[in-house]
Scaffold this motif. Structure first.
Motif, PDB file in Angstrom:
ATOM      1  N   ASP A  22      31.185 -30.828  42.814  1.00  0.00           N
ATOM      2  CA  ASP A  22      29.932 -31.369  43.367  1.00  0.00           C
ATOM      3  C   ASP A  22      29.898 -32.887  43.519  1.00  0.00           C
ATOM      4  OD1 ASP A  22      28.446 -29.005  43.763  1.00  0.00           O
ATOM      5  OD2 ASP A  22      28.171 -28.811  41.611  1.00  0.00           O
ATOM      6  N   ALA A  23      31.015 -33.582  43.218  1.00  0.00           N
ATOM      7  CA  ALA A  23      31.077 -35.047  43.335  1.00  0.00           C
ATOM      8  C   ALA A  23      30.074 -35.739  42.420  1.00  0.00           C
ATOM      9  CB  ALA A  23      30.842 -35.481  44.790  1.00  0.00           C
ATOM     10  N   VAL A  24      29.761 -35.116  41.267  1.00  0.00           N
ATOM     11  CA  VAL A  24      28.784 -35.687  40.330  1.00  0.00           C
ATOM     12  C   VAL A  24      29.410 -35.800  38.944  1.00  0.00           C
ATOM     13  CG1 VAL A  24      26.575 -35.306  39.164  1.00  0.00           C
ATOM     14  CG2 VAL A  24      26.802 -34.750  41.556  1.00  0.00           C
ATOM     15  N   ARG A  25      29.178 -36.953  38.292  1.00  0.00           N
ATOM     16  CA  ARG A  25      29.512 -37.087  36.863  1.00  0.00           C
ATOM     17  C   ARG A  25      28.258 -37.555  36.142  1.00  0.00           C
ATOM     18  NH1 ARG A  25      35.247 -38.062  35.884  1.00  0.00           N
ATOM     19  NH2 ARG A  25      34.822 -38.461  33.696  1.00  0.00           N
ATOM     20  N   MET A  26      27.921 -36.893  35.027  1.00  0.00           N
ATOM     21  CA  MET A  26      26.731 -37.265  34.247  1.00  0.00           C
ATOM     22  C   MET A  26      27.135 -37.574  32.810  1.00  0.00           C
ATOM     23  SD  MET A  26      24.004 -34.412  35.652  1.00  0.00           S
ATOM     24  CE  MET A  26      22.524 -35.145  34.966  1.00  0.00           C
ATOM     25  N   PRO A  27      26.618 -38.672  32.229  1.00  0.00           N
ATOM     26  CA  PRO A  27      26.934 -38.958  30.821  1.00  0.00           C
ATOM     27  C   PRO A  27      26.515 -37.805  29.908  1.00  0.00           C
ATOM     28  CG  PRO A  27      25.774 -40.810  31.813  1.00  0.00           C
ATOM     29  CD  PRO A  27      25.745 -39.702  32.807  1.00  0.00           C
ATOM     30  N   TRP A  28      25.289 -37.255  30.145  1.00  0.00           N
ATOM     31  CA  TRP A  28      24.796 -36.117  29.350  1.00  0.00           C
ATOM     32  C   TRP A  28      24.792 -34.886  30.240  1.00  0.00           C
ATOM     33  CZ3 TRP A  28      24.452 -37.530  24.420  1.00  0.00           C
ATOM     34  CH2 TRP A  28      24.149 -38.858  24.114  1.00  0.00           C
TER      35      TRP A  28
ATOM     36  N   ASN B 157      33.447 -44.823  42.403  1.00  0.00           N
ATOM     37  CA  ASN B 157      33.249 -43.613  41.594  1.00  0.00           C
ATOM     38  C   ASN B 157      33.679 -43.843  40.146  1.00  0.00           C
ATOM     39  OD1 ASN B 157      36.030 -43.502  41.529  1.00  0.00           O
ATOM     40  ND2 ASN B 157      36.176 -41.905  43.088  1.00  0.00           N
ATOM     41  N   VAL B 158      33.512 -42.833  39.299  1.00  0.00           N
ATOM     42  CA  VAL B 158      33.747 -42.994  37.864  1.00  0.00           C
ATOM     43  C   VAL B 158      35.206 -43.334  37.570  1.00  0.00           C
ATOM     44  CG1 VAL B 158      33.784 -41.759  35.650  1.00  0.00           C
ATOM     45  CG2 VAL B 158      31.787 -41.593  37.134  1.00  0.00           C
ATOM     46  N   ALA B 159      36.137 -42.605  38.191  1.00  0.00           N
ATOM     47  CA  ALA B 159      37.563 -42.823  37.877  1.00  0.00           C
ATOM     48  C   ALA B 159      37.976 -44.268  38.159  1.00  0.00           C
ATOM     49  CB  ALA B 159      38.417 -41.855  38.682  1.00  0.00           C
ATOM     50  N   ASN B 160      37.570 -44.790  39.332  1.00  0.00           N
ATOM     51  CA  ASN B 160      37.939 -46.173  39.681  1.00  0.00           C
ATOM     52  C   ASN B 160      37.215 -47.181  38.789  1.00  0.00           C
ATOM     53  OD1 ASN B 160      39.736 -45.477  41.647  1.00  0.00           O
ATOM     54  ND2 ASN B 160      38.301 -45.690  43.335  1.00  0.00           N
TER      55      ASN B 160
ATOM     56  N   ALA C 276      38.751 -33.262  31.077  1.00  0.00           N
ATOM     57  CA  ALA C 276      39.147 -32.492  32.265  1.00  0.00           C
ATOM     58  C   ALA C 276      37.989 -31.659  32.807  1.00  0.00           C
ATOM     59  CB  ALA C 276      40.323 -31.598  31.922  1.00  0.00           C
ATOM     60  N   GLU C 277      37.156 -31.093  31.905  1.00  0.00           N
ATOM     61  CA  GLU C 277      36.090 -30.209  32.405  1.00  0.00           C
ATOM     62  C   GLU C 277      35.071 -30.981  33.237  1.00  0.00           C
ATOM     63  OE1 GLU C 277      32.944 -29.140  29.264  1.00  0.00           O
ATOM     64  OE2 GLU C 277      34.734 -29.600  28.088  1.00  0.00           O
ATOM     65  N   PHE C 278      34.859 -32.264  32.886  1.00  0.00           N
ATOM     66  CA  PHE C 278      33.905 -33.063  33.663  1.00  0.00           C
ATOM     67  C   PHE C 278      34.521 -33.436  35.017  1.00  0.00           C
ATOM     68  CE2 PHE C 278      32.789 -34.192  29.149  1.00  0.00           C
ATOM     69  CZ  PHE C 278      31.708 -33.325  29.087  1.00  0.00           C
ATOM     70  N   GLN C 279      35.851 -33.597  35.030  1.00  0.00           N
ATOM     71  CA  GLN C 279      36.524 -33.864  36.305  1.00  0.00           C
ATOM     72  C   GLN C 279      36.454 -32.625  37.206  1.00  0.00           C
ATOM     73  OE1 GLN C 279      40.234 -35.215  34.704  1.00  0.00           O
ATOM     74  NE2 GLN C 279      39.438 -37.251  34.253  1.00  0.00           N
ATOM     75  N   ASP C 280      36.475 -31.433  36.583  1.00  0.00           N
ATOM     76  CA  ASP C 280      36.331 -30.200  37.372  1.00  0.00           C
ATOM     77  C   ASP C 280      34.940 -30.115  37.995  1.00  0.00           C
ATOM     78  OD1 ASP C 280      38.851 -29.566  36.643  1.00  0.00           O
ATOM     79  OD2 ASP C 280      38.311 -28.108  35.094  1.00  0.00           O
ATOM     80  N   LEU C 281      33.925 -30.504  37.199  1.00  0.00           N
ATOM     81  CA  LEU C 281      32.553 -30.510  37.740  1.00  0.00           C
ATOM     82  C   LEU C 281      32.466 -31.467  38.920  1.00  0.00           C
ATOM     83  CD1 LEU C 281      30.354 -30.591  34.499  1.00  0.00           C
ATOM     84  CD2 LEU C 281      30.505 -28.726  36.130  1.00  0.00           C
TER      85      LEU C 281
ATOM     86  N   PHE D  21      28.726 -34.471  26.280  1.00  0.00           N
ATOM     87  CA  PHE D  21      28.779 -35.926  26.513  1.00  0.00           C
ATOM     88  C   PHE D  21      30.059 -36.299  27.262  1.00  0.00           C
ATOM     89  CE2 PHE D  21      29.552 -40.388  25.055  1.00  0.00           C
ATOM     90  CZ  PHE D  21      28.382 -40.946  25.536  1.00  0.00           C
ATOM     91  N   ASP D  22      29.917 -37.001  28.382  1.00  0.00           N
ATOM     92  CA  ASP D  22      31.060 -37.454  29.199  1.00  0.00           C
ATOM     93  C   ASP D  22      31.250 -38.952  28.959  1.00  0.00           C
ATOM     94  OD1 ASP D  22      32.777 -38.326  31.180  1.00  0.00           O
ATOM     95  OD2 ASP D  22      31.836 -37.184  32.795  1.00  0.00           O
ATOM     96  N   GLN D  23      32.295 -39.299  28.184  1.00  0.00           N
ATOM     97  CA  GLN D  23      32.463 -40.698  27.751  1.00  0.00           C
ATOM     98  C   GLN D  23      32.736 -41.643  28.916  1.00  0.00           C
ATOM     99  OE1 GLN D  23      34.857 -40.734  23.951  1.00  0.00           O
ATOM    100  NE2 GLN D  23      35.471 -38.754  24.722  1.00  0.00           N
ATOM    101  N   GLU D  24      33.534 -41.169  29.884  1.00  0.00           N
ATOM    102  CA  GLU D  24      33.861 -42.047  31.020  1.00  0.00           C
ATOM    103  C   GLU D  24      32.610 -42.358  31.837  1.00  0.00           C
ATOM    104  OE1 GLU D  24      38.518 -40.967  31.941  1.00  0.00           O
ATOM    105  OE2 GLU D  24      36.990 -39.969  33.122  1.00  0.00           O
TER     106      GLU D  24
END
Length: 762
Positions: free
Chosen positions: A11-17, A613-616, A2-7, A519-522
């Motif tokens: 900012d519309a950004v997801r980072m593995p690290w 995007n990551v979710a899709n 959830a915290e990575f989804q909040d980020l 670490f963001d697994q998705e």
């Protein structure tokens, strides 16, 4: 997660690290899953301010003023976080103080947008339809009806043009209402821009300029001559519908042992030249509707002889596809031309056979075009996807054009490249890495077409040379990234969106725990999927399964807790525990397993993965499964063959297909018509619930997924069974009269995990 989804929501950004390694040695330990960012430049933010003035930039590195800048209010100076250069505020910022901040310095506005005041009137959008006519009458009828609907949905102030093709290419003159005129080009010949201008009478009324480029009104074309081929949507609707009504199958006879003569490449070439001459640099889209393989002229993918099959994956691997490399080279040239002109190529391919998506991929992807693949122009996948392109309201795609994307980052970070729908602008700089992945060796990229969902995957490397001791002593342990997206908004105005991020780096003792915590697994699974797809297309002799397995073993042995050589002692932090599952499903996905898919289908799947995007993308890698029953409300189910129960309905969403799967008992009751009887209202509601949920998913997707409604043991159940973990197969020891059994030799997730633990602890 959830915290990575909040980020991402900020900012519309997801980072593995999300915590980065601070030294080159540390980053080599995490190099298996690269340091990357999946960024959606135009993600809608309801609370984001739109500033009506130009951004304030650093004099040295040109980065834009942001909340991470250090501000000295007394001296009216700000220090750039990227290059640490001191900059003076201009006079109009004189009233600035810690109680009176401009919006771009608010800590919550790390993403902000600037709107420039228009110096010139906004340019209309241009749609040029390129329509294949080498099809059976029924398909042409489906396509005609879809196109006349689309023409009615075009934005008011847009321009529209029409080209049809078969053995020859026909450019229709729509702006000359009284006499319909058509300009014809031979499909087997290469056509140059000069020939297009000459043959279509652009200089019939005024002489051709002696020097300079001929492009648009400014450079020597009259508005009148452009208006013959590109007319406003309101005026052109009648003209196009008249042409469409009379549109018939390509008249040239086709011998029974041959394919139709179809010159797709020449038609797209003429379309690109026409737009390059009439409307260079403004948002224009070539929308190609193709119903079969190209057999004539440039970009042909197969000969006319029916006995010669269209290339398969095996042919490409053995290098025995005679037309493939020549066609790809042609479309690379077309991509370069379209990117230079700032125009987009959209592809709607509808046929039972292949049409050449694998060859066209480069041109569609580099220009940021849309793509939809279906079996027929009568299929809902095509019809609903085309409607979505022009839809306004909640589900509009937010099509924007003429984008330029730039990156700025701290001096210890280098950018390796981007995997996604863009083209390099070859703007080299000190932050370019020597390792190039995808569109690299640049800090700026052209995005001719982009929309709300377009997502780019940026790959970075850390180049800090310092030893951990000196790093630990340094005060500021932040890396900064800034993404700038210039684009033409749907309103026609030019905008600049700026996203500035900060990520903490770590080095020395305790690094491992910090890295795991961020670490963001998705995001990691999605970056690995894009990377493995890219490597499969560009590296000869690349073994994707072996590469994924080695990467996963490396991550587990580096970050797992275990005693050496004791598989039973192995455990993974919850931050990493789902990652092996994602990799297991990625190994079995359509991105890696090309068996049973044509090169066109594989190219299509990868193009969609590369822009979502990551979710899709996670849904494409590991589909979601929901179970419906009388005993409980709808609940998520494990993606396992054990989820199949006779008195349940399952809803599988694998992004490209949505499957409603009825257990055998439910199917019998439905066939007996119980849901139509008043005393079985609950059963009717149970049947309806997954249908409603499936329709809700379909409504907001592009391209629209295929809906499959099937029963246990039915022929279409294969759409469900192919995606499930084969925990019980025909060779399992478990006696399972009640359980569904899969006829497969694939290993189950349990066996996969068992092997992984054994190898990771060695």
């Amino acid at each position: 997660m959830a915290e990575f989804q909040d980020l991402e929501a900020q900012d519309a950004v997801r980072m593995p690290w999300n915590v980065l390694p601070g030294t080159k040695q540390e980053s080599s330990a995490t190099s298996v899953v690269p340091i990357a960012a999946v960024y959606t430049p135009l993600k809608p933010f309801p609370s984001m301010p739109l500033l009506p003035y130009s951004p304030l930039r650093c004099r040295t590195c040109r980065s834009v003023l942001n909340p991470f800048a250090i501000v000295d209010f007394a001296a009216k100076i700000w220090i750039c976080p990227f290059c640490l250069h001191r900059n003076h505020f201009p006079p109009h910022y004189h009233s600035i103080s810690d109680l009176n901040l401009p919006a771009e310095l608010f800590p919550q506005y790390t993403t902000i947008e600037y709107e420039s005041t228009p110096e010139k009137p906004s340019v209309p959008l241009v749609f040029l339809f390129v329509v294949d006519t080498c099809m059976i009458e029924e398909e042409i009828a489906f396509l005609k009806s879809a196109l006349s609907q689309a023409v009615g949905l075009l934005p008011e102030n847009s321009l529209v043009g029409l080209i049809t093709f078969g053995t020859y290419v026909y450019v229709h003159e729509l702006g000359n209402g009284l006499i319909p005129k058509v300009y014809v080009f031979k499909g087997s010949r290469e056509v140059t821009k000069d020939q297009v201008l000459e043959q279509m009478g652009f200089f019939a009324k005024r002489p051709r300029p002696a020097t300079g480029v001929i492009a648009g009104v400014r450079d020597g074309l009259s508005q009148e001559s452009i208006g013959r081929f590109l007319v406003s949507a309101s005026e052109g609707e009648f003209a196009i519908n008249t042409v469409l009504e009379e549109l018939q199958k390509d008249p040239w006879p086709v011998p029974t042992d041959q394919r139709a003569t179809r010159c797709t490449g020449t038609a797209l070439n003429v379309a690109a030249h026409l737009l390059g001459a009439c409307v260079p640099g403004c948002g224009a889209r070539i929308m190609a509707f193709i119903g079969g393989p190209s057999t004539e002229g440039l970009g042909a993918i197969v000969s006319k002889t029916l006995s010669e099959p269209i290339r398969s994956h095996k042919d490409l691997d053995k290098d025995s596809a005679p037309y493939y490399h020549k066609a790809v080279k042609f479309y690379e040239g077309l991509a370069k031309q379209l990117v230079h002109q700032g125009h987009v190529l959209d592809l709607f391919a509808c046929a039972l056979d292949q049409v050449g998506v694998a060859e066209l991929k480069v041109a569609v992807e580099r220009t940021g075009g849309l793509v939809a693949l279906a079996e027929s122009f009568g299929h809902s996948v095509f019809k609903d996807s085309l409607k979505r392109v022009f839809q306004s309201g909640d589900y509009d795609l937010g099509l924007s054009s003429s984008g330029i994307f730039e990156v700025n980052c701290s001096k210890d970070i280098r950018i390796q490249g981007i995997l996604g729908p863009c083209a390099s602008l070859d703007k080299k700089g000190p932050i370019c890495s020597e390792i190039v992945i995808g569109q690299g060796n640049t800090t700026a990229w052209k995005m001719c077409g982009l929309d709300k969902a377009t997502s780019l995957c940026l790959l970075f490397e850390v180049v800090k040379k310092d030893s951990p001791e000196t790093i630990v002593q340094s005060a500021n342990n932040q890396f900064y990234f800034q993404f700038l997206t210039y684009y033409q908004h749907t309103s026609g105005q030019m905008r600049l969106r700026v996203t500035t991020l900060s990520r903490r780096w770590v080095a020395g003792p305790g690094t491992k725990q910090d890295l795991i915590a961020g670490f963001d697994q998705e995001a990691a699974a999605v970056v690995m999927a894009r990377l493995v797809s890219f490597k499969m297309e560009t590296e000869a002799e690349f073994d994707p399964i072996r590469w994924l397995d080695k990467s996963l073993i490396h991550v587990c042995s580096r970050f797992g807790d275990y005693q050496k050589d004791s598989p039973l002692s192995f455990s993974l932090s919850p931050r990493l525990s789902i990652f092996p599952q994602f990799v297991f499903h990625l190994r079995r996905s359509q991105f890696v397993q090309v068996f049973n898919n044509s090169p066109d289908e594989t190219a299509y799947f990868r193009m969609i993965l590369n822009r979502e995007n990551v979710a899709n993308s996670v849904v494409m890698i590991q589909p979601s499964l929901i179970s419906y029953s009388f005993h409980s409300s709808p609940e998520p189910a494990l993606l396992d063959v054990a989820a199949i129960v006779s008195d349940r309905i399952l809803l599988l969403d694998s992004y490209f297909t949505v499957v409603v799967f009825h257990g055998s008992t439910i199917a019998q009751w439905r066939k007996a018509g119980y849901h139509n009887q008043p005393e079985h209202v609950a059963f009717a509601q149970l049947l309806q619930a997954p249908q409603d949920d499936a329709n809700a998913i379909i409504k907001e997707r592009f391209p629209v997924p295929r809906l499959v409604i099937c029963d246990q043991h039915g022929s279409q159940a294969r759409f469900m069974l192919a995606k499930l973990n084969p925990s019980s197969t025909y060779s399992s020891d478990i006696p399972a009269p009640e359980r569904e059994v899969l006829f497969t030799d694939d290993v189950s997730f349990e066996v996969f995990l068992d092997h992984l633990q054994r190898l990771a602890v060695q």
